[in-house]
Motif scaffolding. Structure first.
Motif, mmCIF file in Angstrom:
data_model
loop_
_atom_site.group_PDB
_atom_site.id
_atom_site.type_symbol
_atom_site.label_atom_id
_atom_site.label_comp_id
_atom_site.label_asym_id
_atom_site.label_seq_id
_atom_site.Cartn_x
_atom_site.Cartn_y
_atom_site.Cartn_z
ATOM 1 N N LEU B 171 0.955 -1.456 0.037
ATOM 2 C CA LEU B 171 0.068 0.121 0.057
ATOM 3 C C LEU B 171 0.856 1.233 -0.280
ATOM 4 O O LEU B 171 0.324 2.366 -0.223
ATOM 5 N N THR B 173 3.466 1.629 -1.694
ATOM 6 C CA THR B 173 4.276 1.754 -3.201
ATOM 7 C C THR B 173 3.337 2.440 -4.271
ATOM 8 O O THR B 173 2.213 2.554 -4.195
ATOM 9 N N PRO B 174 4.065 3.128 -4.988
ATOM 10 C CA PRO B 174 3.051 3.656 -6.130
ATOM 11 C C PRO B 174 2.478 2.830 -6.887
ATOM 12 O O PRO B 174 2.870 1.470 -7.078
ATOM 13 N N LEU B 175 1.157 3.363 -7.594
ATOM 14 C CA LEU B 175 0.471 2.649 -8.728
ATOM 15 C C LEU B 175 -0.221 1.122 -7.950
ATOM 16 O O LEU B 175 -0.547 0.284 -8.703
ATOM 17 N N PHE B 176 -0.309 1.218 -6.734
ATOM 18 C CA PHE B 176 -1.051 0.153 -6.242
ATOM 19 C C PHE B 176 -2.599 0.213 -6.051
ATOM 20 O O PHE B 176 -3.088 1.310 -5.155
ATOM 21 N N ASN B 177 -3.324 -0.402 -6.636
ATOM 22 C CA ASN B 177 -4.863 -0.296 -6.532
ATOM 23 C C ASN B 177 -5.149 -1.050 -5.724
ATOM 24 O O ASN B 177 -4.999 -2.335 -5.247
#
Lengths: 442, 442
Positions: B171, B173-177
């Motif tokens: 959660l 980290t970038p770009l985690f949906n």
């Protein structure tokens, strides 16, 4: 109203505005910011360089009496200037009556808002990174150069942005609904500098768009006569940031797709590889209030930038809060719950609208059907100005609630979809029964 | 296959099964668990006491050769036993051909799986709370009684449940949906004990449901002849856990709504106030793989319990991983990305199906239209067993991918919606053109 002590987390645009508003209403306000003072240190961003300020944002600036100061920093943009591949231009006005949105420097506005906050007695603590919040006391823990400090207050607002520390503390509690969703496109900022003789290289009174279907380039003017250019582009796949991996590929791609802009971008390739590629996230959550704390701005509702409403929505949160303070005559939990109940549906609506508008900007603005619809809606508005206001001006130039604008916009679109299905409507649209169309809105 | 070292976080059902499967395939496996050893300490839960084991779960248990042992711990449930307010009973079979689901003790199954893991050489470390994970090395940090330890491995699996530490690291980290959504209902566990002469107080071969529109009571049998009873009930509002705030209110409410069950629950009121009220969350995320780490089970896809598929979906993750290991003959990142690509759509599908099934269980099972639909679908299945398998048995008794079952189920429902609109279909449904209905499925 008692001299309660309010803590605000985050001295960005919304946090600085909120602090000023609260101080003007008689509260003691402490504003805590993770980063150093941007007025003294050059910060490297990861944030957009300029923004579009419109009605809702201006309303909040009026509430604290600084709209006139801010307007001096603005460059009006009266419409979308569409650039096709051949370099042909087409201006699509935003408003029905000459309304415009304003290009403004994020840093410039933020510095002005910090100055206003301090002028109204707000104490700003820089280099304080919030690590945890106790919602009920309430108090917040910070790391600073000296170590760790814990600070209490009567209420705490989290205006600390899309990656909010207060919201992260909410995330650890039961029954908190939360979603962060990235779209498949990311963005990168580039620049069109002023011409050698110190002028704007392209028309200054427009938001320029190079719509290319699944991606687009846009440009907003700056006071120094440069334009900040932003490429919105797929993060992965066949034509994506992944595949534009060397200098020749970038130069060639830009020359093919955005020839007229590329001519004006002497540092294109260096900027492309020197500037970060950033993701575009939508954050939704519920509740916004826990104990004696509340979320506001991007911390509560980060949205994608395609409606130019991110800052405006955050400022409108402050405006609504200001109105509620006038009504309740004190800050308490009931007021916060009322704020939350009012703003969550509006935040949901503008999040959806912003996602939709990417498709409109990158693709539909170049579509003859879309242009025809705009023409018909313009006529509807001329004939029935009180009954038919198209969606874009409703969102941007009115202060109707986002949720209501969204609902009306859906009805309008259903009506227009029917109209556009009619054979040869492109030629005989002026003979449409406009009154009947307006009546369908109910 | 090389003797790679795999770390598994979480010695719950999925973590223990996964560890056993990996050990059997020749890996060195270390299993880290936040809590003490449940085989030595009585743990108080917050987790459901019994579960429904069906086809997909059994398939994974077969893969590691312990399905026979597990079946001895199961009580077959052949259908839903519906209890109306007057105490009338109606049995609705689950399968078309006598199939059944299995009530099994969560703790009993978990202990057996831990024993199996250890018997196959897995080393289990209890009282190790994971605090952070480096995805690329990979290594994990743990807090234990001695302090902090950092442990490396070749790959790390996060089988650490709905509040996964590995997913929490993702959660950041970038770009985690990511999305966690609670439904408005929560649940509380109660009990119907065995009768004084040591028998089941109600039929043991069914899952009992007291459907009451916006809430319901259910009961699953245990080996000790008791039933675990669960109340699914709104968390807030006029009739909710908030309003059932004193003993008399609870007793009165149960007597009115669930009279036949209440007679059999001597400790109802004490249990009601002694046991926790828990929320019901759906977690969705993407990606499931970062560096040399991957999410599995509830850590990747927590779902609501209304399809009885939470554990089964997690076990099927392990089964699919086992198949991929046979195919690739080694564990590597390509395999993990293939596992992710296969399982994310299936996890999305079962999450949606489970949410929908709450409406079916609490409301529709008592609806004459629903019962008529079941009758018609049963006939369709008898006539065309290969072409029309109703949704429930497709999800529960087949191993068709969840995503395919969901897509077929939607088509079936659209066809049945049309059928049920026909006037007097309740009386003349046997004259329907069944072949034409089946052909609509395409």
């Amino acid at each position: 109203m008692g001299k309660k002590h309010i803590m605000v987390l985050g001295a960005g645009l919304v946090g600085s505005l909120l602090s000023t508003m609260l101080a003007k209403k008689g509260f003691k306000v402490s504003l805590y910011e993770r980063r150093p003072d941007m007025r003294k240190t050059q910060l490297d961003g990861g944030r957009s360089i300029n923004l579009a300020l419109s009605k809702r944002g201006l309303k909040a600036l009026e509430q604290i009496g600084i709209d006139h100061k801010v307007k001096k920093m603005c460059i009006p943009m009266h419409g979308r200037m569409i650039h096709d591949r051949a370099g042909n231009l087409q201006m699509q006005p935003y408003g029905m009556n000459g309304e415009f949105i304003n290009s403004i420097s994020r840093a410039g506005l933020n510095e002005l808002l910090m100055n206003e906050a301090e002028r109204n007695g707000v104490k700003i603590y820089f280099d304080h990174k919030c690590t945890d919040v106790d919602f009920d006391k309430p108090e917040a823990k910070f790391e600073n150069e000296q170590g760790e400090v814990t600070v209490g207050a009567d209420f705490i607002f989290g205006a600390d942005g899309a990656f909010s520390a207060l919201r992260n503390a909410y995330l650890k509690t039961p029954l908190f609904n939360y979603s962060q969703q990235y779209i498949t496109a990311g963005y990168k900022e580039l620049v069109i500098p002023a011409t050698p003789d110190g002028d704007f290289a392209i028309a200054s009174n427009a938001l320029h768009i190079w719509p290319r279907g699944s991606y687009m380039l846009i440009a907003l003017p700056n006071l120094d006569k440069s334009f900040t250019v932003t490429l919105f582009f797929p993060m992965k796949g066949q034509t994506s940031f992944e595949t534009l991996s060397h200098k020749e590929a970038v130069q060639e791609f830009f020359e093919k797709e955005f020839a007229d802009a590329t001519e004006l971008m002497p540092t294109l390739v260096d900027d492309f590889f020197g500037n970060p590629t950033s993701g575009l996230v939508t954050v939704r959550c519920n509740p916004w209030v826990k104990g004696k704390t509340a979320l506001i701005g991007d911390a509560a509702h980060a949205i994608v930038p395609f409606y130019g409403q991110g800052m405006n929505a955050g400022f409108e949160d402050c405006f609504v809060l200001g109105q509620l303070l006038d009504k309740h005559e004190d800050l308490n939990r009931d007021l916060l719950k009322e704020y939350e109940a009012l703003r969550i549906p509006d935040a949901e609506a503008i999040a959806d609208l912003a996602l939709y508008n990417f498709i409109e900007m990158r693709d539909k603005v170049a579509d003859p059907q879309f242009i025809l619809q705009k023409k018909i809606e313009k006529r509807l508005n001329e004939l029935y100005p009180k009954k038919w206001l198209p969606l874009y001006p409703m969102v941007t130039f009115s202060d109707l609630r986002y949720s209501e604008a969204h609902a009306i916009g859906k009805k309008q679109q259903a009506i227009m979809d029917e109209v556009l299905k009619q054979p040869s409507v492109a030629n005989n649209w002026e003979q449409l029964d406009f009154e009947a169309l307006v009546e369908k809105l109910g």
